[in-house]
Design a protein around this motif. Structure first.
Motif, PDB file in Angstrom:
ATOM      1  N   LEU A   1       0.829  -1.208   0.000  1.00 57.04           N
ATOM      2  CA  LEU A   1       0.000   0.000   0.000  1.00 57.04           C
ATOM      3  C   LEU A   1       0.862   1.256   0.000  1.00 57.04           C
ATOM      4  CD1 LEU A   1      -2.781  -0.948   2.600  1.00 57.04           C
ATOM      5  CD2 LEU A   1      -2.878  -1.094   0.103  1.00 57.04           C
ATOM      6  N   THR A   2       0.417   2.263  -0.771  1.00 61.72           N
ATOM      7  CA  THR A   2       1.072   3.578  -0.802  1.00 61.72           C
ATOM      8  C   THR A   2      -0.002   4.652  -0.688  1.00 61.72           C
ATOM      9  OG1 THR A   2       0.962   3.606  -3.227  1.00 61.72           O
ATOM     10  CG2 THR A   2       3.000   2.783  -2.212  1.00 61.72           C
ATOM     11  N   VAL A   3       0.422   5.861  -0.307  1.00 60.44           N
ATOM     12  CA  VAL A   3      -0.547   6.937  -0.103  1.00 60.44           C
ATOM     13  C   VAL A   3      -1.046   7.465  -1.439  1.00 60.44           C
ATOM     14  CG1 VAL A   3       0.407   7.607   2.122  1.00 60.44           C
ATOM     15  CG2 VAL A   3       1.301   8.654   0.054  1.00 60.44           C
ATOM     16  N   ASN A   4      -2.290   8.007  -1.386  1.00 58.62           N
ATOM     17  CA  ASN A   4      -2.918   8.414  -2.642  1.00 58.62           C
ATOM     18  C   ASN A   4      -4.084   9.363  -2.379  1.00 58.62           C
ATOM     19  OD1 ASN A   4      -4.092   8.582  -5.198  1.00 58.62           O
ATOM     20  ND2 ASN A   4      -5.204   6.651  -4.952  1.00 58.62           N
ATOM     21  N   GLY A   5      -3.906  10.653  -2.548  1.00 54.19           N
ATOM     22  CA  GLY A   5      -4.990  11.603  -2.662  1.00 54.19           C
ATOM     23  C   GLY A   5      -5.840  11.902  -1.455  1.00 54.19           C
ATOM     24  N   SER A   6      -7.170  11.921  -1.665  1.00 49.22           N
ATOM     25  CA  SER A   6      -8.142  12.417  -0.691  1.00 49.22           C
ATOM     26  C   SER A   6      -8.644  11.313   0.232  1.00 49.22           C
ATOM     27  CB  SER A   6      -9.305  13.095  -1.427  1.00 49.22           C
ATOM     28  OG  SER A   6      -8.840  14.145  -2.241  1.00 49.22           O
ATOM     29  N   THR A   7      -9.872  11.497   0.780  1.00 54.85           N
ATOM     30  CA  THR A   7     -10.370  10.572   1.808  1.00 54.85           C
ATOM     31  C   THR A   7     -11.805  10.154   1.504  1.00 54.85           C
ATOM     32  OG1 THR A   7      -9.006  11.790   3.406  1.00 54.85           O
ATOM     33  CG2 THR A   7     -10.584  10.205   4.295  1.00 54.85           C
ATOM     34  N   ALA A   8     -11.979   9.085   0.738  1.00 50.71           N
ATOM     35  CA  ALA A   8     -13.308   8.553   0.420  1.00 50.71           C
ATOM     36  C   ALA A   8     -13.751   7.590   1.520  1.00 50.71           C
ATOM     37  CB  ALA A   8     -13.286   7.855  -0.936  1.00 50.71           C
ATOM     38  N   LEU A   9     -13.810   8.107   2.735  1.00 48.92           N
ATOM     39  CA  LEU A   9     -14.098   7.265   3.898  1.00 48.92           C
ATOM     40  C   LEU A   9     -15.525   6.717   3.878  1.00 48.92           C
ATOM     41  CD1 LEU A   9     -13.095   8.139   7.555  1.00 48.92           C
ATOM     42  CD2 LEU A   9     -15.378   7.301   7.045  1.00 48.92           C
ATOM     43  N   GLY A  10     -16.501   7.592   3.591  1.00 50.23           N
ATOM     44  CA  GLY A  10     -17.900   7.163   3.598  1.00 50.23           C
ATOM     45  C   GLY A  10     -18.178   6.013   2.646  1.00 50.23           C
ATOM     46  N   PRO A  11     -17.777   6.125   1.365  1.00 48.01           N
ATOM     47  CA  PRO A  11     -17.995   5.006   0.443  1.00 48.01           C
ATOM     48  C   PRO A  11     -17.334   3.705   0.905  1.00 48.01           C
ATOM     49  CG  PRO A  11     -17.480   6.999  -0.768  1.00 48.01           C
ATOM     50  CD  PRO A  11     -17.274   7.329   0.672  1.00 48.01           C
ATOM     51  N   ALA A  12     -16.127   3.794   1.447  1.00 43.09           N
ATOM     52  CA  ALA A  12     -15.442   2.586   1.920  1.00 43.09           C
ATOM     53  C   ALA A  12     -16.213   1.934   3.061  1.00 43.09           C
ATOM     54  CB  ALA A  12     -14.023   2.932   2.376  1.00 43.09           C
ATOM     55  N   LEU A  13     -16.718   2.741   3.997  1.00 39.59           N
ATOM     56  CA  LEU A  13     -17.486   2.199   5.116  1.00 39.59           C
ATOM     57  C   LEU A  13     -18.780   1.557   4.630  1.00 39.59           C
ATOM     58  CD1 LEU A  13     -17.869   1.816   8.143  1.00 39.59           C
ATOM     59  CD2 LEU A  13     -18.803   4.140   8.266  1.00 39.59           C
ATOM     60  N   ALA A  14     -19.441   2.186   3.659  1.00 37.51           N
ATOM     61  CA  ALA A  14     -20.686   1.618   3.122  1.00 37.51           C
ATOM     62  C   ALA A  14     -20.424   0.281   2.425  1.00 37.51           C
ATOM     63  CB  ALA A  14     -21.329   2.611   2.154  1.00 37.51           C
ATOM     64  N   ILE A  15     -19.336   0.186   1.676  1.00 33.02           N
ATOM     65  CA  ILE A  15     -18.990  -1.082   1.018  1.00 33.02           C
ATOM     66  C   ILE A  15     -18.713  -2.159   2.064  1.00 33.02           C
ATOM     67  CG2 ILE A  15     -17.205  -2.232  -0.351  1.00 33.02           C
ATOM     68  CD1 ILE A  15     -17.040   0.313  -2.041  1.00 33.02           C
ATOM     69  N   ALA A  16     -17.999  -1.803   3.122  1.00 34.46           N
ATOM     70  CA  ALA A  16     -17.695  -2.775   4.182  1.00 34.46           C
ATOM     71  C   ALA A  16     -18.965  -3.286   4.837  1.00 34.46           C
ATOM     72  CB  ALA A  16     -16.782  -2.133   5.224  1.00 34.46           C
ATOM     73  N   VAL A  17     -19.931  -2.394   5.070  1.00 32.74           N
ATOM     74  CA  VAL A  17     -21.214  -2.812   5.658  1.00 32.74           C
ATOM     75  C   VAL A  17     -21.961  -3.718   4.681  1.00 32.74           C
ATOM     76  CG1 VAL A  17     -23.468  -1.988   6.436  1.00 32.74           C
ATOM     77  CG2 VAL A  17     -21.384  -0.810   7.173  1.00 32.74           C
ATOM     78  N   GLY A  18     -21.890  -3.409   3.388  1.00 31.53           N
ATOM     79  CA  GLY A  18     -22.530  -4.272   2.397  1.00 31.53           C
ATOM     80  C   GLY A  18     -21.920  -5.660   2.362  1.00 31.53           C
ATOM     81  N   ILE A  19     -20.602  -5.753   2.472  1.00 27.88           N
ATOM     82  CA  ILE A  19     -19.921  -7.056   2.466  1.00 27.88           C
ATOM     83  C   ILE A  19     -20.348  -7.902   3.654  1.00 27.88           C
ATOM     84  CG2 ILE A  19     -17.652  -8.146   2.796  1.00 27.88           C
ATOM     85  CD1 ILE A  19     -16.456  -5.919   1.084  1.00 27.88           C
ATOM     86  N   THR A  20     -20.488  -7.291   4.809  1.00 31.03           N
ATOM     87  CA  THR A  20     -20.759  -8.041   6.048  1.00 31.03           C
ATOM     88  C   THR A  20     -22.245  -8.187   6.350  1.00 31.03           C
ATOM     89  OG1 THR A  20     -20.565  -5.958   7.277  1.00 31.03           O
ATOM     90  CG2 THR A  20     -18.587  -7.297   7.077  1.00 31.03           C
ATOM     91  N   GLY A  21     -23.103  -7.675   5.474  1.00 35.15           N
ATOM     92  CA  GLY A  21     -24.537  -7.621   5.765  1.00 35.15           C
ATOM     93  C   GLY A  21     -25.198  -8.949   6.082  1.00 35.15           C
ATOM     94  N   LYS A  22     -24.697 -10.037   5.509  1.00 33.58           N
ATOM     95  CA  LYS A  22     -25.311 -11.348   5.742  1.00 33.58           C
ATOM     96  C   LYS A  22     -24.465 -12.231   6.649  1.00 33.58           C
ATOM     97  CE  LYS A  22     -28.000 -11.397   1.472  1.00 33.58           C
ATOM     98  NZ  LYS A  22     -28.348 -12.132   0.225  1.00 33.58           N
ATOM     99  N   ALA A  23     -23.582 -11.605   7.402  1.00 30.29           N
ATOM    100  CA  ALA A  23     -22.725 -12.352   8.327  1.00 30.29           C
ATOM    101  C   ALA A  23     -22.785 -11.704   9.709  1.00 30.29           C
ATOM    102  CB  ALA A  23     -21.290 -12.392   7.816  1.00 30.29           C
ATOM    103  N   PRO A  24     -23.826 -11.985  10.499  1.00 32.41           N
ATOM    104  CA  PRO A  24     -23.967 -11.375  11.826  1.00 32.41           C
ATOM    105  C   PRO A  24     -22.737 -11.650  12.698  1.00 32.41           C
ATOM    106  CG  PRO A  24     -25.962 -12.570  11.237  1.00 32.41           C
ATOM    107  CD  PRO A  24     -24.930 -12.923  10.213  1.00 32.41           C
ATOM    108  N   GLY A  25     -22.368 -10.652  13.472  1.00 34.48           N
ATOM    109  CA  GLY A  25     -21.203 -10.792  14.335  1.00 34.48           C
ATOM    110  C   GLY A  25     -19.918 -10.333  13.692  1.00 34.48           C
ATOM    111  N   SER A  26     -19.994  -9.798  12.472  1.00 31.14           N
ATOM    112  CA  SER A  26     -18.795  -9.325  11.778  1.00 31.14           C
ATOM    113  C   SER A  26     -18.275  -8.040  12.421  1.00 31.14           C
ATOM    114  CB  SER A  26     -19.101  -9.072  10.303  1.00 31.14           C
ATOM    115  OG  SER A  26     -19.450 -10.283   9.649  1.00 31.14           O
ATOM    116  N   LYS A  27     -16.983  -7.782  12.201  1.00 32.69           N
ATOM    117  CA  LYS A  27     -16.344  -6.582  12.743  1.00 32.69           C
ATOM    118  C   LYS A  27     -15.695  -5.788  11.618  1.00 32.69           C
ATOM    119  CE  LYS A  27     -15.260  -8.692  17.222  1.00 32.69           C
ATOM    120  NZ  LYS A  27     -14.185  -9.067  18.184  1.00 32.69           N
TER     121      LYS A  27
END
Length: 715
Positions: A378-404
């Protein structure tokens, strides 16, 4: 300006004392104050001093050392002996600077008899006449010691102004409860009830060991009548006396575990969301030190390797965010999400769900090597698309209760959904979605940076996750702590019911006798606290009862309390309380309902209620309440609450355990109080331009409003 270094000043100071005392001093050097928190100061000071002396050097750097002066002052002011040396404004106005020598230097004696009270439990009015002038010999002695100049004139008498009452509040009481959710859920020894729970048709209270059954009139004599102890409704139940609950704790199996092989076993995910924006290239330890991203990479790689050994079936996903979002999938697959889709919450959730179905499926035992390579690159790159990344993570874990989800960042979101301050509501929406799917969001930010923790912390607060603001070098330790918590249950809902005589305190201005808290996932360290108070009508009845009992020795109990009369001596009845905890058991996926029912005796004598009180519960509950009020901006109310509980703890402090609880409370309360004082001052000075709390204050409030019993003890 040239001066000696800190290490040299410390060394020279210690060398001026008796040689026998030097080893003890070198091994007990304490750093305190905000400036002592510069990274590496403790290590540098220890290294430099070790080079100067043959004695063992030990530097003590408490984590709360920025607040050491406030904590020490609070502790000093809490001691009973402090009353003897405390100087009030009225005393200073009356006697002038000489009062310092009478009260603080000469052993605390009064300047004249009868002017002060030595008892901490009573306050005497100050004498408004000036003290007689000291004798010539005493004047000469004081001048020689440099204490005071000779009096030139009789001191002016200043009348003390009457105190202005700004707020009247009831004293803190012991009507506080702790619900150790983790312990209750983990306890398998409670009575296993048969059939379904018998519920009240009005308030949904459950028939329990405290309930009273009476036989119904013909033609329903085979049934029983139950007057609900929580709402007073009359219910006809198909229960015999033999079938009535006997244990105060009942366990109902609402749905048994799915038979083996009938449904796929869902393994929780661990998703690392890593900020790779330009600021993550900062080297906090100096030009040759690691970057913030290097510290995060080290933490992620170590935990991937650890999970591969300890939880090989867990699916681990790595997501990075800068100008866009990158998902590292199975077999070195990388999916980049950029452009307009970043502005849509629905699109990001859909992208996450697609990833979970297609290219983020391998257990960590098979993906560890690839993920480690990706993380190290990993290397640094630009701005901070934090919201989209968090939404994708929630989508990935949506059918796996107990995920972190573990989110590591050092800046505020500024790309796509969740950009701040424009889209602060996003964090509440995504957190509710995650909580409803039993996903815990944990947030780790860097000290000294503005990450808008007040907004970002909402995601952790609602999902029962944690927020941490750390030095980059401590990230690995924090990630280990987050992943080490044992998951006990998911889809957890806790409902608390109270009898008609009482209501919940601090929840709202309205009369509330039942509350429901949705927690998502629960670990072995999850604890809740709540406080109750009597209805005003009951308080009036209790006052009349106590007055009549005092006058004649005989009085009728208040009706709502006498229904549940307690066998305890010196009580005036009891109030019923019921706690219902519904959850899905981790591992077996059974749906369980645990019911804890109890009654608590009522007394009108404060000293009896404070006998053998749990100082731990009082302290933890007060921290929860004050932090919750502070988060809502109710700083004055929160500070009054802390002061009131301090006095209660002082009255009930008799054992060593209570003293330790008191000290833990003082340390945390003083830290919280300082943040509130600063916020109040900034608000007064800046008015409507005040932009809200900084990250340090927001982090402290989020942590304290949900601090567990174990964490409170450790602090």
């Amino acid at each position: 300006m040239e001066s000696a270094g800190i290490h040299e000043v410390v060394y020279m100071s210690i060398m001026k004392v008796d040689p026998d005392l030097r080893p003890a001093l070198f091994s007990n050097i304490v750093l305190c104050g905000g400036s002592s928190r510069f990274p590496g100061l403790a290590e540098r000071l220890e290294k430099e001093l070790t080079a100067l002396t043959h004695n063992k050097v030990k530097i003590i750097a408490p984590p709360d050392r920025a607040h050491s002066a406030w904590i020490g002052g609070s502790i000093q002011a809490s001691l009973r002996t402090f009353q003897d040396v405390m100087i009030t404004k009225e005393e200073y106005d009356q006697y002038g600077p000489t009062v310092v020598h009478y009260k603080c230097i000469d052993g605390g004696d009064s300047p004249h008899a009868g002017g002060y009270s030595a008892s901490p439990s009573s306050v005497a009015l100050p004498d408004l006449h000036p003290p007689p002038p000291p004798s010539l010999s005493s004047q000469h002695q004081q001048q020689q010691h440099g204490a005071v100049p000779p009096p030139a004139a009789a001191p002016t008498v200043v009348e003390a102004k009457p105190a202005q009452i700004c707020k009247v509040k009831s004293a803190a009481d012991t009507n506080t409860f702790l619900i150790p959710l983790g312990n209750i859920i983990a306890d398998d020894k409670s009575e296993l009830a048969t059939g379904d729970p018998v519920r009240c048709g009005q308030c949904r209270g459950i028939l329990n060991s405290c309930s009273v059954l009476t036989q119904a009139a013909p033609p329903f004599e085979s049934n029983r009548l139950w007057t609900c102890e929580f709402c007073g409704s009359l219910n006809m139940v198909d229960e015999t006396d033999a079938e009535a609950p006997r244990s105060p704790t009942l366990t109902f199996v609402l749905e048994p575990a799915p038979p083996v092989g009938t449904s796929p076993q869902v393994t929780p995910y661990v998703v690392f969301c890593v900020d790779i924006s330009s600021s993550m290239g900062t080297r906090d330890g100096g030009p040759s030190g690691p970057t913030r991203l290097d510290c995060v990479k080290t933490a992620v790689v170590s935990q991937i390797e650890n999970l591969a050994q300890t939880q090989p079936d867990t699916v681990v996903v790595l997501i990075t965010f800068g100008n866009g979002v990158t998902i590292f999938g199975d077999y070195s697959r990388r999916v980049n999400v950029t452009g307009r889709p970043l502005d849509s919450l629905a699109s990001m959730l859909s992208e996450g769900e697609k990833a979970a179905r297609t290219y983020c499926t391998l257990p960590v035992s098979k993906s560890a090597a690839n993920l480690t390579t990706c993380a190290n690159s990993l290397t640094v790159n630009g701005s901070t698309a934090l919201g989209p990344a968090l939404a994708i993570a929630v989508g990935i874990t949506g059918k796996a209760p107990g995920s972190k989800i573990i989110l590591c960042t050092d800046g505020a979101a500024n790309v796509g959904v969740g950009s701040l301050p424009r889209d602060s509501a996003f964090y509440t929406h995504i957190a509710i979605h995650a909580r409803d799917h039993a996903i815990a969001i944990n947030v780790i930010t860097m000290e000294g940076e503005d990450c808008k923790m007040e907004n970002l912390g909402v995601a952790a607060d609602i999902t029962s996750g944690r927020v941490e603001m750390v030095d980059p070098s401590q990230i690995t330790t924090k990630v280990v702590s987050l992943l080490s918590k044992k998951l006990l249950a998911t889809n957890v809902t806790c409902t608390i019911l109270l009898g008609q005589a009482v209501r919940f305190r601090f929840e709202d201005q309205e009369v509330i006798r039942s509350i429901e808290k949705r927690l998502g996932a629960v670990s072995d360290e999850t604890d809740l606290t709540f406080s109750i108070e009597f209805e005003q009508a009951i308080l009036t009845e209790l006052e009349r009862y106590h007055a009549a009992l005092t006058a004649s020795g005989n009085a009728a109990l208040p009706t709502l309390l006498s229904k549940y009369a307690s066998s305890s001596a010196n009580t005036v009845g009891a109030v019923p309380i019921q706690i219902q905890i519904e959850y899905t058991k981790s591992g077996t996926r059974e749906k369980i309902l645990k019911v804890v029912s109890l009654t608590r005796a009522v007394t009108v004598e404060r000293h009896r209620s404070e006998e053998n009180v749990s100082s731990t519960v009082l302290s933890l509950s007060a921290i929860h309440r004050a932090a919750n009020m502070a988060q809502k901006g109710l700083y004055t109310e929160a500070r009054i609450e802390l002061v009131s509980v301090v006095r209660l703890l002082q009255r009930t402090m008799h054992t060593m355990v209570q003293q330790e609880d008191y000290m833990s409370f003082i340390i945390q309360a003083e830290k919280l109080d300082q943040f509130m004082r600063e916020a109040q001052q900034q608000s007064r000075v800046m008015g409507h331009m005040f932009g809200g709390r900084d990250d340090a204050a927001s982090n402290a409030m989020y942590q304290m409003k949900s601090v567990s019993l174990k964490a409170f003890k450790e602090r």
